[in-house]
Motif scaffolding. Structure first.
Motif, PDB file in Angstrom:
ATOM      1  N   PRO A 147      -0.538   0.982 -24.407  1.00  0.00           N
ATOM      2  CA  PRO A 147      -0.514   1.775 -25.640  1.00  0.00           C
ATOM      3  C   PRO A 147      -1.118   3.173 -25.480  1.00  0.00           C
ATOM      4  N   ASP A 148      -1.986   3.355 -24.466  1.00  0.00           N
ATOM      5  CA  ASP A 148      -2.622   4.668 -24.236  1.00  0.00           C
ATOM      6  C   ASP A 148      -1.748   5.605 -23.406  1.00  0.00           C
ATOM      7  N   GLY A 149      -0.665   5.088 -22.817  1.00  0.00           N
ATOM      8  CA  GLY A 149       0.188   5.908 -21.964  1.00  0.00           C
ATOM      9  C   GLY A 149       0.517   5.180 -20.677  1.00  0.00           C
ATOM     10  N   LEU A 150       0.955   5.951 -19.680  1.00  0.00           N
ATOM     11  CA  LEU A 150       1.308   5.370 -18.380  1.00  0.00           C
ATOM     12  C   LEU A 150       0.117   5.510 -17.435  1.00  0.00           C
ATOM     13  N   LYS A 151      -0.391   4.378 -16.973  1.00  0.00           N
ATOM     14  CA  LYS A 151      -1.510   4.384 -16.034  1.00  0.00           C
ATOM     15  C   LYS A 151      -0.956   4.245 -14.622  1.00  0.00           C
ATOM     16  N   LEU A 152      -1.309   5.190 -13.740  1.00  0.00           N
ATOM     17  CA  LEU A 152      -0.853   5.164 -12.349  1.00  0.00           C
ATOM     18  C   LEU A 152      -2.044   4.869 -11.450  1.00  0.00           C
ATOM     19  N   ASN A 153      -1.807   4.042 -10.422  1.00  0.00           N
ATOM     20  CA  ASN A 153      -2.891   3.621  -9.544  1.00  0.00           C
ATOM     21  C   ASN A 153      -2.372   3.572  -8.110  1.00  0.00           C
ATOM     22  N   ALA A 154      -3.097   4.209  -7.187  1.00  0.00           N
ATOM     23  CA  ALA A 154      -2.743   4.157  -5.761  1.00  0.00           C
ATOM     24  C   ALA A 154      -4.009   3.956  -4.946  1.00  0.00           C
ATOM     25  N   THR A 155      -3.876   3.284  -3.806  1.00  0.00           N
ATOM     26  CA  THR A 155      -5.047   3.033  -2.962  1.00  0.00           C
ATOM     27  C   THR A 155      -4.628   2.894  -1.499  1.00  0.00           C
ATOM     28  N   ASP A 156      -5.571   3.175  -0.593  1.00  0.00           N
ATOM     29  CA  ASP A 156      -5.374   2.878   0.834  1.00  0.00           C
ATOM     30  C   ASP A 156      -6.432   1.878   1.307  1.00  0.00           C
ATOM     31  N   MET A 157      -7.068   1.209   0.341  1.00  0.00           N
ATOM     32  CA  MET A 157      -8.134   0.219   0.535  1.00  0.00           C
ATOM     33  C   MET A 157      -9.508   0.861   0.734  1.00  0.00           C
ATOM     34  N   ASP A 158      -9.567   2.143   1.111  1.00  0.00           N
ATOM     35  CA  ASP A 158     -10.841   2.850   1.218  1.00  0.00           C
ATOM     36  C   ASP A 158     -11.022   3.819   0.055  1.00  0.00           C
ATOM     37  N   LEU A 187       0.821  -1.220   0.000  1.00  0.00           N
ATOM     38  CA  LEU A 187       0.000   0.000   0.000  1.00  0.00           C
ATOM     39  C   LEU A 187       0.855   1.271   0.000  1.00  0.00           C
ATOM     40  N   SER A 188       2.167   1.117   0.200  1.00  0.00           N
ATOM     41  CA  SER A 188       3.074   2.268   0.097  1.00  0.00           C
ATOM     42  C   SER A 188       3.485   2.523  -1.354  1.00  0.00           C
ATOM     43  N   ASN A 189       3.089   1.613  -2.235  1.00  0.00           N
ATOM     44  CA  ASN A 189       3.530   1.688  -3.622  1.00  0.00           C
ATOM     45  C   ASN A 189       2.452   2.214  -4.558  1.00  0.00           C
ATOM     46  N   VAL A 190       2.898   2.778  -5.667  1.00  0.00           N
ATOM     47  CA  VAL A 190       2.009   3.168  -6.761  1.00  0.00           C
ATOM     48  C   VAL A 190       2.182   2.130  -7.863  1.00  0.00           C
ATOM     49  N   LYS A 191       1.068   1.700  -8.434  1.00  0.00           N
ATOM     50  CA  LYS A 191       1.131   0.749  -9.545  1.00  0.00           C
ATOM     51  C   LYS A 191       1.359   1.526 -10.838  1.00  0.00           C
ATOM     52  N   LEU A 192       2.372   1.122 -11.595  1.00  0.00           N
ATOM     53  CA  LEU A 192       2.707   1.761 -12.875  1.00  0.00           C
ATOM     54  C   LEU A 192       2.422   0.754 -13.984  1.00  0.00           C
ATOM     55  N   THR A 243      -9.698   8.976 -12.323  1.00  0.00           N
ATOM     56  CA  THR A 243     -10.915   8.445 -11.706  1.00  0.00           C
ATOM     57  C   THR A 243     -10.644   8.230 -10.220  1.00  0.00           C
ATOM     58  N   LEU A 244     -11.523   8.781  -9.380  1.00  0.00           N
ATOM     59  CA  LEU A 244     -11.394   8.661  -7.924  1.00  0.00           C
ATOM     60  C   LEU A 244     -12.553   7.814  -7.422  1.00  0.00           C
ATOM     61  N   THR A 245     -12.247   6.672  -6.814  1.00  0.00           N
ATOM     62  CA  THR A 245     -13.279   5.772  -6.281  1.00  0.00           C
ATOM     63  C   THR A 245     -13.095   5.666  -4.775  1.00  0.00           C
ATOM     64  N   SER A 246     -14.189   5.776  -4.042  1.00  0.00           N
ATOM     65  CA  SER A 246     -14.083   5.776  -2.580  1.00  0.00           C
ATOM     66  C   SER A 246     -15.219   4.988  -1.954  1.00  0.00           C
ATOM     67  N   LYS A 247     -14.887   4.323  -0.851  1.00  0.00           N
ATOM     68  CA  LYS A 247     -15.944   3.759  -0.011  1.00  0.00           C
ATOM     69  C   LYS A 247     -16.689   4.913   0.653  1.00  0.00           C
ATOM     70  N   LEU A 248     -17.963   4.711   0.904  1.00  0.00           N
ATOM     71  CA  LEU A 248     -18.766   5.709   1.615  1.00  0.00           C
ATOM     72  C   LEU A 248     -18.757   5.375   3.109  1.00  0.00           C
ATOM     73  N   ILE A 249     -19.036   6.374   3.937  1.00  0.00           N
ATOM     74  CA  ILE A 249     -19.130   6.124   5.376  1.00  0.00           C
ATOM     75  C   ILE A 249     -20.419   5.349   5.642  1.00  0.00           C
ATOM     76  N   ASP A 250     -20.279   4.202   6.291  1.00  0.00           N
ATOM     77  CA  ASP A 250     -21.417   3.339   6.566  1.00  0.00           C
ATOM     78  C   ASP A 250     -22.054   3.767   7.880  1.00  0.00           C
ATOM     79  N   GLY A 251     -22.946   4.719   7.786  1.00  0.00           N
ATOM     80  CA  GLY A 251     -23.605   5.237   8.981  1.00  0.00           C
ATOM     81  C   GLY A 251     -24.783   6.092   8.577  1.00  0.00           C
ATOM     82  N   THR A 252     -25.557   6.531   9.546  1.00  0.00           N
ATOM     83  CA  THR A 252     -26.722   7.372   9.279  1.00  0.00           C
ATOM     84  C   THR A 252     -26.433   8.796   9.711  1.00  0.00           C
TER      85      THR A 252
END
Length: 372
Positions: free
Chosen positions: A39-50, A30-35, A237-246
């Motif tokens: 053919p479209d270019g360099l895709k970078l991906n990082a996550t903290d699981m949330d 999780l300290s790493n970025v996926k490179l 693209t930014l994808t996130s878990k939502l807070i599970d609460g009311t």
């Protein structure tokens, strides 16, 4: 994997993805970025699981392939390279090293297997719509200061985004509160957002989203499911878990019967609060506001520093009233009001005060008083 990329292009993308990566991680990958060189270019991906960010940067790819490299280290190296330089990235699978060359500089970074990099399952997004960058920026900027940082009340650790009606008009509304102040702002409901579930977008996601908005003038696509939200930009693209609460029923907190109304020049009172609060103690930051016809008197005192008093002209016709506020909370709210005049609706010294912009009804703020 082998590619050539311009420093400024790589630095911009790394700046986005590395801020998602936590500085301290018990899981090394999780300290790493996926490179991923495609053919479209360099895709970078990082996550903290949330939270996950995926961004594509323009690059000349000689050999396709993928690896993962330490995100913060890579960002620091690229940041310190000269402006305008070209960067060559080569990954050697035999020794799991990423070679970075630029001019006379040579770096070799240890990589972790790309197979270990976690994938954030998207799931089905039931609602899809687009919001203008300006509207989304306003929804965030006018409310994020009131997000709670108290982890025990986790359901307040984000912005509550939902569709509702305001004076018979469909709106997209953002609400944040920490129990001491509440911020509410709304924009016209985008097409396709009707029936969307009310969601709580986490504080960290809000921060990362705000950075991306600054770099686009386009509409931002929003996709929602019961558990996740996805924000789509040109290359990111930014994808996130939502807070599970009311989220609490915030409407009950907004007083509707406050009959003592003060209208005052926003800049005048903000500057006066700022000056007078220099005397208040660091812990309480308390200031007292005394209202009489045509004038508001701000004061603060502390045993160590002394006292301060300042008068400001104001439109106020009700009987005398004294009320105390946390000066920092009051300054935060006054800082969000863009018009010239601010309106304070008050009841008494113990009841919440409603603050709004005189010329714009899209934003409402509620501030709890304090004893002074």
């Amino acid at each position: 994997m082998k590619l050539t990329i311009e420093r400024s292009v790589l630095l911009k993308s790394l700046g986005h993805v590395q801020s998602v990566v936590e500085r301290r991680n018990t899981i090394p990958i999780l300290s790493n970025v996926k490179l991923d060189a495609t053919p479209d270019g360099l895709k970078l991906n990082a996550t903290d699981m949330d939270l996950e960010i995926v961004e594509t940067a323009e690059a000349q790819v000689q050999d396709a392939g993928a690896t993962t490299a330490p995100a913060h280290t890579l960002h620091d190296i690229v940041r310190k390279l000269p402006d305008g330089s070209q960067i060559e990235l080569t990954y050697n699978a035999e020794d799991s090293q990423l070679a970075l060359r630029s001019g006379r500089s040579r770096f070799s970074l240890s990589c972790l297997p790309v197979e270990d990099f976690p994938a954030m399952v998207g799931g089905e997004f039931s609602h899809n719509f687009a919001v203008s960058a300006g509207d989304l920026r306003a929804l965030i900027d006018r409310t994020r200061f009131a997000i709670s940082t108290e982890e025990t009340r986790f359901y307040l650790n984000g912005i509550y985004l939902h569709a509702t009606k305001s004076d018979g008009v469909d709106v997209l509304r953002a609400v944040a509160t920490d129990g001491h102040r509440l911020a509410r702002f709304e924009v016209p409901l985008p097409e396709g957002a009707g029936g969307m579930p009310g969601v709580i977008v986490p504080r960290k996601t809000v921060g990362e989203l705000r950075k991306l908005i600054d770099e686009t003038g386009m509409d931002v696509s929003i996709s929602l499911s019961e558990t996740k939200v996805r924000f789509g930009f040109d290359e990111a693209t930014l994808t996130s878990k939502l807070i599970d609460g009311t989220f609490p029923d915030y409407e009950r907190v907004i007083p509707t019967e406050n009959d003592k109304v003060m209208e005052v020049d926003r800049k005048l009172i903000a500057d006066a609060v700022d000056r007078v609060s220099a005397i208040s103690t660091e812990k309480s930051r308390a200031i007292k506001i005394a209202l009489e016809k045509g004038v508001v008197t701000l004061s603060a005192s502390s045993p160590e520093a002394g006292s301060a008093v300042e008068e400001v002209e104001a439109s106020f016709d009700a009987g005398p009233l004294e009320i105390g506020f946390n000066s920092r909370y009051l300054m935060d709210i006054l800082g969000q009001i863009e018009g010239e005049a601010a309106r304070f609706d008050m009841a008494d010294a113990a009841s919440p005060t409603v603050i709004r912009e005189v010329s714009d009804g899209a934003a409402i703020y509620v501030l709890m008083p304090m004893r002074v």
